[in-house]
Design a protein around this motif. Sequence first.
Motif, PDB file in Angstrom:
ATOM      1  N   TYR A   1       0.793  -1.228   0.000  1.00 17.68           N
ATOM      2  CA  TYR A   1       0.000   0.000   0.000  1.00 17.68           C
ATOM      3  C   TYR A   1       0.823   1.275   0.000  1.00 17.68           C
ATOM      4  O   TYR A   1       0.290   2.350  -0.107  1.00 17.68           O
ATOM      5  N   GLY A   2       2.136   1.173   0.207  1.00 25.95           N
ATOM      6  CA  GLY A   2       2.893   2.398   0.375  1.00 25.95           C
ATOM      7  C   GLY A   2       2.884   2.829   1.821  1.00 25.95           C
ATOM      8  O   GLY A   2       2.081   2.353   2.619  1.00 25.95           O
ATOM      9  N   LYS A   3       3.778   3.747   2.150  1.00 30.29           N
ATOM     10  CA  LYS A   3       3.978   3.992   3.575  1.00 30.29           C
ATOM     11  C   LYS A   3       2.893   4.857   4.205  1.00 30.29           C
ATOM     12  O   LYS A   3       2.659   4.761   5.392  1.00 30.29           O
TER      13      LYS A   3
ATOM     14  N   LEU B   1       5.585   5.616  13.256  1.00 32.27           N
ATOM     15  CA  LEU B   1       6.903   5.391  13.851  1.00 32.27           C
ATOM     16  C   LEU B   1       6.910   5.689  15.338  1.00 32.27           C
ATOM     17  O   LEU B   1       7.572   4.999  16.110  1.00 32.27           O
ATOM     18  N   GLU B   2       6.152   6.722  15.751  1.00 30.13           N
ATOM     19  CA  GLU B   2       6.121   7.028  17.188  1.00 30.13           C
ATOM     20  C   GLU B   2       5.539   5.857  17.970  1.00 30.13           C
ATOM     21  O   GLU B   2       6.095   5.437  18.990  1.00 30.13           O
TER      22      GLU B   2
ATOM     23  N   VAL C   1      10.249  -7.313  19.375  1.00 36.00           N
ATOM     24  CA  VAL C   1      10.929  -7.669  18.125  1.00 36.00           C
ATOM     25  C   VAL C   1      10.150  -7.143  16.923  1.00 36.00           C
ATOM     26  O   VAL C   1      10.717  -6.562  15.991  1.00 36.00           O
ATOM     27  N   GLY C   2       8.815  -7.323  16.965  1.00 32.85           N
ATOM     28  CA  GLY C   2       8.008  -6.859  15.840  1.00 32.85           C
ATOM     29  C   GLY C   2       8.102  -5.364  15.635  1.00 32.85           C
ATOM     30  O   GLY C   2       8.310  -4.898  14.512  1.00 32.85           O
ATOM     31  N   ALA C   3       7.978  -4.612  16.729  1.00 31.85           N
ATOM     32  CA  ALA C   3       7.996  -3.156  16.588  1.00 31.85           C
ATOM     33  C   ALA C   3       9.348  -2.682  16.105  1.00 31.85           C
ATOM     34  O   ALA C   3       9.442  -1.810  15.225  1.00 31.85           O
TER      35      ALA C   3
ATOM     36  N   VAL D   1      12.814  -0.502  11.589  1.00 29.74           N
ATOM     37  CA  VAL D   1      13.946  -0.523  10.658  1.00 29.74           C
ATOM     38  C   VAL D   1      13.466  -0.504   9.220  1.00 29.74           C
ATOM     39  O   VAL D   1      13.965   0.259   8.380  1.00 29.74           O
ATOM     40  N   PHE D   2      12.441  -1.328   8.932  1.00 24.46           N
ATOM     41  CA  PHE D   2      11.955  -1.373   7.552  1.00 24.46           C
ATOM     42  C   PHE D   2      11.336  -0.040   7.146  1.00 24.46           C
ATOM     43  O   PHE D   2      11.522   0.429   6.021  1.00 24.46           O
TER      44      PHE D   2
END
Lengths: 138, 147, 183, 116
Positions: B55-57, B66-67, B127-129, B134-135
């Motif tokens: 879908y795009g960011k 991100l927060e 780990v998921g967050a 990073v991605f």
Amino acid sequence: MIIAGALVAMISGVLLGKMTTRHPGRGLNPVRYFWGVCYIFVLAWWVTMANLDVAFRVLHPDVPINPGIVKVETDLESESAKTALANSITLTPGTMTVDLSDDGYLYVHWINVSSTDVEEATHQVVGRFEPILRRIFE
Amino acid sequence: MTGMSSIVKTVTRWVSPFIFAFGIYIALTGHLTPGGGFPGGVIIAGCFILLTLAYGKETTFGLFNLESSAVTDSLAALAFLCMGFLGYVFGGGFFNNFIQSGFPGTSFRLLSGGNMPIINLAIGLKVGASLFAVFAYLALFRAIEED
Amino acid sequence: MVLIQVFLVFAIIAALVAVEAPSALSSIISLGAVGFGLSIAFLWLGAPDIAITQVVVEIVTLVILIRATIARGVTEIRGNESKTLLIGSLILFGLGSAFFANYLSDFPEFGKSAMETFSNPASQFYLKFGLDKAGGPNIVNDILLDFRAFDTLGEATVLFAAILGAITLLNRKVFVDSGEEKQ
Amino acid sequence: MLTYLLAFILFAVGLYSVINKRNLIKIIMGVIIMEHAVNAFLILVGYRMSGEAPIVEEGVSISEFLSTAVDPLPQALVITSIVISLGVVALMVGLAIRLYQHYGTFDITEIRKLRG
């Protein structure tokens, strides 16, 4: 354990639910599920027939194929129905969806092109699946 | 980045909640079946990576920006540490399994692990967050470069 | 046992293709084949936890690597090499295999795990008391989260540090402030 | 013995890539292959002939379980190592992208030339 499962389902529903469906009320109609079950049999029938057809063409000594890409039209409105249609066409041996444009045209690669006319090709490729998909998704 | 074709978008829309729920299931029942916090967390990150690719960011950041990923990461790490300190307070040792002594004899249930499901879930969310962060920074970086 | 060796040979062949292929896409996909082949080998070796983790991590690694190369227009990653380094690496390989052959005799026979060969190993304790003391049937998770939870805390810290480093490198604001004013 | 040797050869392939290749992505691939080889070696050390996964099933006695289960300790160490390797790969890719953005190439000899 069931309570934990319900909690996890609620979390994922709240977080990602608005991605999944845009018309939540449609999921409550039982008639749609009935047509969904019917669609499995329709799809299985056409996949079997197409399998036999392609096997005949492959085993025939002359290999009577006429491959090409045709443009077909679909009247389906919702994205889900279009996706189901494209995947059904790809699943059927001999035909494969190459692209799906925004204004309702599918570009289909066909092993034996019998007609390059849009209307005629639409009738032969899409006509098998379209009415029942409209009953499921719209 | 505007995303991929509408077929990919629709299929992503259908499967993403199931991938998310599967990730949490893998993390939560890690002490009963193969799995655990680490693979569960990577599956959760994979769900959001799939959404970002399809879908795009912008759409993905509308769900989970991100927060909130930074907050989830820090809170999960803090919860993990808190379980250790609570074990110190109630059980007499760092990371002592203090809840498990309250439910003796109930093997093969979700509660039998004591504080293990909670730690597993915390590790999974952490780990998921962090992997999603990073991605997302990789995706953002490319977008900046193209300007 | 033959099956495990077959999958390891498959992984070696895939690794050679991944190292030598000039095209970026085929190279990265062969790297994925290494991971998936090893994951099936882990499944036969009695380690389903590792197999699940390996598969999932492999997928995310592939996505990150493709993001790093093909998404920015790099389709050929030809690593041109030098003769001296080739000779040097051959010498290193010979030395390494000599050491390996020397110490191989000290290893337990394959199929006879370390916990059977040595006396009073820790693994026997974990296997024996894992279900009662930690409460989970999955002994690997018992070790990870109960007996050795402090290790896991350290591991989470290492992951946190690595991710923080990656984010700091990719965050542009840090470099814009210090770098472009200099010029 | 042959099985340990195969893991060693996999490690050698990764080492060859790290030493010999001049491309940052190839070097990262070599590091990943070496990590895989070490993980495989640790699991191979813990394997026992016709062993089963270290998960207790309901109704199996502990003594029976002890005689069939493989060594769980290397598995617990490897499962952390795999996830750390993912973080390290992310860090290395970040470094490589920074270098690419700065110098316009992934070749380390070119990067060395362009320094001054």
